[in-house]
Scaffold this motif. Structure first.
Motif, PDB file in Angstrom:
ATOM      1  N   ARG A 151       0.831  -1.215   0.000  1.00 13.06           N
ATOM      2  CA  ARG A 151       0.000   0.000   0.000  1.00 13.06           C
ATOM      3  C   ARG A 151       0.861   1.259   0.000  1.00 13.06           C
ATOM      4  O   ARG A 151       0.588   2.225  -0.730  1.00 13.06           O
ATOM      5  N   LYS A 152       1.912   1.258   0.822  1.00  9.45           N
ATOM      6  CA  LYS A 152       2.770   2.431   0.884  1.00  9.45           C
ATOM      7  C   LYS A 152       3.510   2.640  -0.437  1.00  9.45           C
ATOM      8  O   LYS A 152       3.666   3.774  -0.898  1.00  9.45           O
ATOM      9  N   ALA A 153       3.949   1.559  -1.059  1.00 10.43           N
ATOM     10  CA  ALA A 153       4.623   1.689  -2.353  1.00 10.43           C
ATOM     11  C   ALA A 153       3.700   2.334  -3.379  1.00 10.43           C
ATOM     12  O   ALA A 153       4.108   3.220  -4.142  1.00 10.43           O
ATOM     13  N   GLN A 154       2.434   1.903  -3.392  1.00  9.60           N
ATOM     14  CA  GLN A 154       1.470   2.433  -4.355  1.00  9.60           C
ATOM     15  C   GLN A 154       1.090   3.875  -4.034  1.00  9.60           C
ATOM     16  O   GLN A 154       1.072   4.739  -4.921  1.00  9.60           O
ATOM     17  N   LEU A 155       0.786   4.148  -2.786  1.00 15.76           N
ATOM     18  CA  LEU A 155       0.290   5.474  -2.408  1.00 15.76           C
ATOM     19  C   LEU A 155       1.393   6.525  -2.360  1.00 15.76           C
ATOM     20  O   LEU A 155       1.177   7.677  -2.719  1.00 15.76           O
ATOM     21  N   GLU A 156       2.585   6.123  -1.928  1.00 14.87           N
ATOM     22  CA  GLU A 156       3.690   7.072  -1.817  1.00 14.87           C
ATOM     23  C   GLU A 156       4.524   7.143  -3.083  1.00 14.87           C
ATOM     24  O   GLU A 156       5.397   8.007  -3.198  1.00 14.87           O
ATOM     25  N   ARG A 157       4.284   6.242  -4.030  1.00 12.77           N
ATOM     26  CA  ARG A 157       4.993   6.228  -5.312  1.00 12.77           C
ATOM     27  C   ARG A 157       6.495   6.229  -5.111  1.00 12.77           C
ATOM     28  O   ARG A 157       7.230   7.067  -5.631  1.00 12.77           O
ATOM     29  N   ARG A 158       6.994   5.238  -4.377  1.00 14.82           N
ATOM     30  CA  ARG A 158       8.428   5.110  -4.151  1.00 14.82           C
ATOM     31  C   ARG A 158       8.727   3.685  -3.698  1.00 14.82           C
ATOM     32  O   ARG A 158       7.815   2.928  -3.341  1.00 14.82           O
ATOM     33  N   PRO A 159      10.011   3.298  -3.660  1.00 17.37           N
ATOM     34  CA  PRO A 159      10.358   1.964  -3.154  1.00 17.37           C
ATOM     35  C   PRO A 159      10.115   1.868  -1.646  1.00 17.37           C
ATOM     36  O   PRO A 159      10.414   2.798  -0.890  1.00 17.37           O
ATOM     37  N   ILE A 160       9.579   0.738  -1.236  1.00 16.73           N
ATOM     38  CA  ILE A 160       9.402   0.417   0.181  1.00 16.73           C
ATOM     39  C   ILE A 160      10.163  -0.881   0.456  1.00 16.73           C
ATOM     40  O   ILE A 160       9.970  -1.881  -0.227  1.00 16.73           O
ATOM     41  N   VAL A 161      11.036  -0.835   1.457  1.00 17.79           N
ATOM     42  CA  VAL A 161      11.821  -2.008   1.818  1.00 17.79           C
ATOM     43  C   VAL A 161      11.128  -2.742   2.959  1.00 17.79           C
ATOM     44  O   VAL A 161      10.869  -2.157   4.016  1.00 17.79           O
ATOM     45  N   LEU A 162      10.807  -4.004   2.726  1.00 23.44           N
ATOM     46  CA  LEU A 162      10.249  -4.869   3.762  1.00 23.44           C
ATOM     47  C   LEU A 162      11.414  -5.601   4.417  1.00 23.44           C
ATOM     48  O   LEU A 162      12.045  -6.468   3.803  1.00 23.44           O
ATOM     49  N   ASN A 163      11.728  -5.245   5.635  1.00 26.37           N
ATOM     50  CA  ASN A 163      12.892  -5.772   6.342  1.00 26.37           C
ATOM     51  C   ASN A 163      12.525  -7.107   6.992  1.00 26.37           C
ATOM     52  O   ASN A 163      11.669  -7.168   7.876  1.00 26.37           O
ATOM     53  N   MET A 164      13.181  -8.184   6.547  1.00 23.91           N
ATOM     54  CA  MET A 164      12.804  -9.542   6.941  1.00 23.91           C
ATOM     55  C   MET A 164      13.970 -10.192   7.698  1.00 23.91           C
ATOM     56  O   MET A 164      14.935 -10.658   7.101  1.00 23.91           O
ATOM     57  N   ARG A 165      13.883 -10.215   9.011  1.00 19.66           N
ATOM     58  CA  ARG A 165      14.963 -10.771   9.826  1.00 19.66           C
ATOM     59  C   ARG A 165      15.084 -12.280   9.612  1.00 19.66           C
ATOM     60  O   ARG A 165      14.093 -13.010   9.551  1.00 19.66           O
ATOM     61  N   VAL A 166      16.319 -12.731   9.549  1.00 24.84           N
ATOM     62  CA  VAL A 166      16.556 -14.143   9.267  1.00 24.84           C
ATOM     63  C   VAL A 166      16.077 -15.047  10.399  1.00 24.84           C
ATOM     64  O   VAL A 166      15.669 -16.195  10.167  1.00 24.84           O
ATOM     65  N   ASP A 167      16.074 -14.551  11.643  1.00 27.94           N
ATOM     66  CA  ASP A 167      15.695 -15.395  12.781  1.00 27.94           C
ATOM     67  C   ASP A 167      14.205 -15.726  12.802  1.00 27.94           C
ATOM     68  O   ASP A 167      13.781 -16.651  13.492  1.00 27.94           O
ATOM     69  N   LEU A 168      13.394 -14.981  12.047  1.00 26.40           N
ATOM     70  CA  LEU A 168      11.953 -15.234  12.028  1.00 26.40           C
ATOM     71  C   LEU A 168      11.564 -16.344  11.047  1.00 26.40           C
ATOM     72  O   LEU A 168      10.488 -16.940  11.166  1.00 26.40           O
ATOM     73  N   GLN A 169      12.415 -16.634  10.106  1.00 33.30           N
ATOM     74  CA  GLN A 169      11.939 -17.305   8.907  1.00 33.30           C
ATOM     75  C   GLN A 169      11.575 -18.774   9.066  1.00 33.30           C
ATOM     76  O   GLN A 169      10.812 -19.315   8.264  1.00 33.30           O
ATOM     77  N   TRP A 170      12.071 -19.426  10.100  1.00 32.44           N
ATOM     78  CA  TRP A 170      11.701 -20.827  10.325  1.00 32.44           C
ATOM     79  C   TRP A 170      10.708 -20.989  11.471  1.00 32.44           C
ATOM     80  O   TRP A 170      10.430 -22.106  11.894  1.00 32.44           O
TER      81      TRP A 170
END
Length: 548
Positions: A151-170
Motif C-alpha cells: 500500500r505504501k509503495a502504491q500510495l507514496e509512489r516510491r520503493p518500500i523495503v520490507l525488512n525480513m529478519r533471518v531469525d523469524l523465517q523458520w
C-alpha cells in the motif's frame, strides 16, 4: 501430516512467498543469500510465477524498476542483508527520485547477534536513499506487514523495503493472506473558486496548449485530454516521460521542452496559456522557465505536494487528470464558451531531427561512424512498436530523438538520479514485461562497463528480445566535454573500451561491431532476424558526439 498425526505448520518464509503471490506478484527479481534463499525457494515452487535471478543486488532492484515502469504495476525484488543492501542503495535512490512503486524484500541479521559480520543499520541506509521502511514484526503479522508495504509503495509512489529478519523465517506460521485492496486514489474535482478562475483563464485564452506529464499517462486521461483539446481547439504536447501519449492525434506537438521540434517551439512561444495535467514542469520541460515565462499556467496534479515542486502556477488544482479534464469539458460546454481557434487548419510538420541530420552524415576518420546516421539506420530496422531504455551519457538526447515511442509505458526512464550504468538491468525488467516485443537499450561505453556487462548473462538465460546499442567513443563523455571546452587535454576521460561484441558473443548473445556503413547493414540484418539478445558496438569519435 507429521508422524504423530498432527498438522505440520507452515513457516514464515513460506507464508511470505505465498503472500507476495496472493498480492499479485507474478515476477520476482532477486539475488539470493543467507536471509532470503528459503523464501525464494518457496516462491519458485509455485508454477504460475516467475523468478529472475540477477548477478548483482542493484541489478535486481533495477530490473524491478524497469518492470514497474513498463507494466504500471508495483515491481517486486528481493536481496539479502548487509552488503547486499549497500550494493542496492543507488538503485533505491533512482526509484525514489523517479516516483516508481517498488517492494524490496530485504533480509536482515538476527537482532541478538551483535557480532554478525554483515550487521548494519539498514533502516538509516534506506531512509538516506529516500525509500520507505517496513519491519516484518513477528510471525503473526506477516500478511499485514506485507500489505502495508504494498500500500505504501502504491500510495507514496516510491520503493518500500520490507525488512525480513533471518531469525523469524523458520518460525511456525499459519497466517492466511487475504485479498489486498488498494485505496482509491483518484481525487474528486474540487468545487472551489480556483477551479472557476481556471475555467475563466481557459475561456479567455486565444492560444492554449494542453500538456500531459507521466501523471496523466493513462488511457482514460488520454481520452479526456483529447476531448478537452478538441473542444477548446488547443494543440497537445507531452513531457518526455509521457512520450507517445497522443500518438495519432493530428495536433500532437510531441515533446514539450528541451527536445521539442522547432515547429513545436514556435507554437510554444506563441501560446498564452499552458494547461498542464500530471506534469511537474521541471526545468527540462520548461527550458529553464523560458517556455512558460509570461504565460498563464494551470497545473493539475494528483497530490498537493506536487504543486510546490518547480514552477509556481497561476492556478494549481488537485485532482485526477481524467476527472478534471472531463469536468472542465462539461463546465465549458455549459457556459457556451467559444473555442480558441489555435489548433485549426493544417497541423505543423515535425520531421525527424535525427533523420534530417542523418541525411548528410559527417565525414569522419576511418573506423568510426556518425552517431546520427547510425542511430537513424538502426531505428528504421527496428519495429515501430518497441520499448526504449536509455542509460545516461551525452548520447542520451540523440537516442531519445532517434527512437520515438508510441506510448508512455514504452519509454523507460533511468536517469532520475543522474547515475550512469542503470540502463541494461532496467531494460531486462522491461523486456520480461514486454512478452517478446523488442526492447532497445542505448548506453555509453563507460556506463555499460559500470552496470551492463555482467547482466548480459541474465538476458541470455531468459532469451530476451533485447537490442543493446553501445555508443562506444572510448571516453566518459561528460568529462571529455569539460576538458575540451577548456582547451585541456581530455586524456583522463579516455577509457580504452573493450570489444563489446566479442564479449557478448562469449556470453551467448549475438554481437556486431560497427565501424562503417557496411557494418551497419550487418547490424540492421541482425535486428531483422532477432532471436535473442543482440549487442551492437557502435564505434564513434569522441570529438564528434553532438550535445542537444
Amino acid at each position: 501430516m507429521s508422524a504423530n498425526g498432527r498438522t505440520t505448520s507452515r513457516v514464515v518464509h513460506e507464508v511470505v512467498a505465498e503472500t507476495l503471490i496472493a498480492y499479485g506478484t507474478e515476477c520476482l527479481f532477486g539475488l539470493i543469500g543467507d536471509a532470503n534463499l528459503f523464501m525464494v525457494d518457496s516462491f519458485v515452487k509455485n508454477k504460475d510465477v516467475r523468478y529472475i535471478a540477477a548477478t548483482h543486488e542493484a541489478s535486481a532492484v533495477l530490473m524491478a524498476l524497469g518492470y514497474a515502469q513498463r507494466t504500471g504495476r508495483i515491481g517486486v525484488a528481493t536481496i539479502t542483508h548487509g552488503p547486499a543492501l549497500t550494493n542496492a542503495i543507488t538503485a533505491l535512490a533512482e526509484g525514489a527520485k523517479g516516483s516508481i512503486p517498488l517492494v524490496l524484500v530485504c533480509g536482515d541479521t538476527p537482532p541478538d547477534n551483535l557480532q554478525h559480520l554483515q550487521k548494519i543499520n539498514q533502516r538509516e541506509l534506506i531512509a538516506a536513499a529516500g525509500a520507505g521502511f517496513i519491519e516484518l514484526r513477528k510471525r503473526e503479522t506477516v500478511a499485514e506487514d506485507i500489505a502495508t508495504a504494498f500500500r505504501k509503495a502504491q500510495l507514496e509512489r516510491r520503493p518500500i523495503v520490507l525488512n525480513m529478519r533471518v531469525d523469524l523465517q523458520w518460525e511456525p506460521c499459519d497466517v492466511v493472506p487475504t485479498k489486498l485492496r488498494m485505496p482509491e486514489t483518484r481525487a474528486l474535482v474540487p468545487a472551489s473558486e480556483d477551479l472557476d478562475e481556471a475555467l475563466g483563464i481557459i475561456a479567455g485564452a486565444r492560444r492554449p496548449i494542453i500538456l500531459a506529464g507521466r501523471g496523466a499517462a493513462s488511457a482514460d486521461a488520454r481520452e479526456a485530454l483529447v476531448k478537452l483539446a478538441r473542444q477548446i481547439e488547443a494543440p497537445l504536447a507531452t513531457t518526455l516521460k509521457a512520450s507517445g501519449l497522443f500518438e495519432g492525434e493530428p495536433w500532437n506537438l510531441g515533446v514539450f521542452g528541451g527536445l521539442s521540434h522547432p515547429a513545436t517551439v514556435d507554437l510554444i512561444v506563441q501560446s498564452d496559456c499552458i494547461i498542464a495535467f500530471g506534469a511537474s514542469l521541471s526545468r527540462h520541460t520548461t527550458e529553464q522557465g523560458s517556455f512558460v515565462r509570461g504565460k498563464r499556467i494551470i497545473q493539475i496534479m494528483s497530490r498537493p505536494t506536487d504543486l510546490a515542486s518547480n514552477v509556481v502556477p497561476t492556478i494549481g488544482l488537485v485532482g485526477d487528470a481524467a476527472l478534471m479534464a472531463n469536468a472542465m469539458c462539461d463546465m465549458l460546454q455549459a457556459a457556451d464558451i467559444e473555442p480558441s481557434g489555435f489548433a485549426v487548419g493544417e497541423p505543423p510538420q515535425r520531421d525527424s531531427i535525427i533523420e534530417q541530420a542523418a541525411s548528410k552524415p559527417k565525414a569522419l576518420p576511418t573506423g568510426v561512424v556518425d552517431i546520427d546516421f547510425a542511430l537513424a539506420r538502426l531505428n528504421n530496422a527496428t519495429p515501430p512498436i518497441r520499448t526504449l531504455v536509455t542509460d545516461l551519457g551525452r548520447f542520451v538526447t540523440t537516442a531519445w530523438l532517434a527512437f520515438p515511442v508510441t506510448a508512455p509505458e514504452n519509454l523507460i526512464h533511468t536517469v532520475n538520479f543522474g547515475a550512469i550504468g542503470l540502463g541494461l538491468s532496467q531494460a531486462i525488467g522491461a523486456a520480461i514485461a514486454s512478452a517478446g516485443e523488442p526492447v532497445v537499450m542505448v548506453a555509453g561505453d563507460g556506463g555499460f562497463m559500470l552496470g551492463g556487462l555482467s547482466e548480459i548473462s541474465t538476458a541470455v538465460r531468459e532469451n530476451l528480445a533485447l537490442i543493446i546499442i553501445v555508443c562506444n567513443d572510448n571516453s566518459y563523455g561528460a568529462e571529455h566535454i569539460q576538458f575540451t571546452n577548456r582547451s585541456m587535454n581530455p586524456e583522463l576521460s579516455m577509457i580504452g573500451s573493450p570489444d563489446f561484441a566479442a564479449i557478448a558473443k562469449a556470453m551467448g548473445a549475438a554481437g556486431v561491431t560497427v565501424r562503417s556503413e557496411a557494418d551497419l547493414d550487418v547490424a540492421c540484418h541482425a535486428i531483422s532476424n532477432l532471436s535473442g539478445p543482440l549487442l551492437i558496438d557502435l564505434k564513434l569519435d569522441a570529438n564528434h558526439i553532438p550535445m542537444r
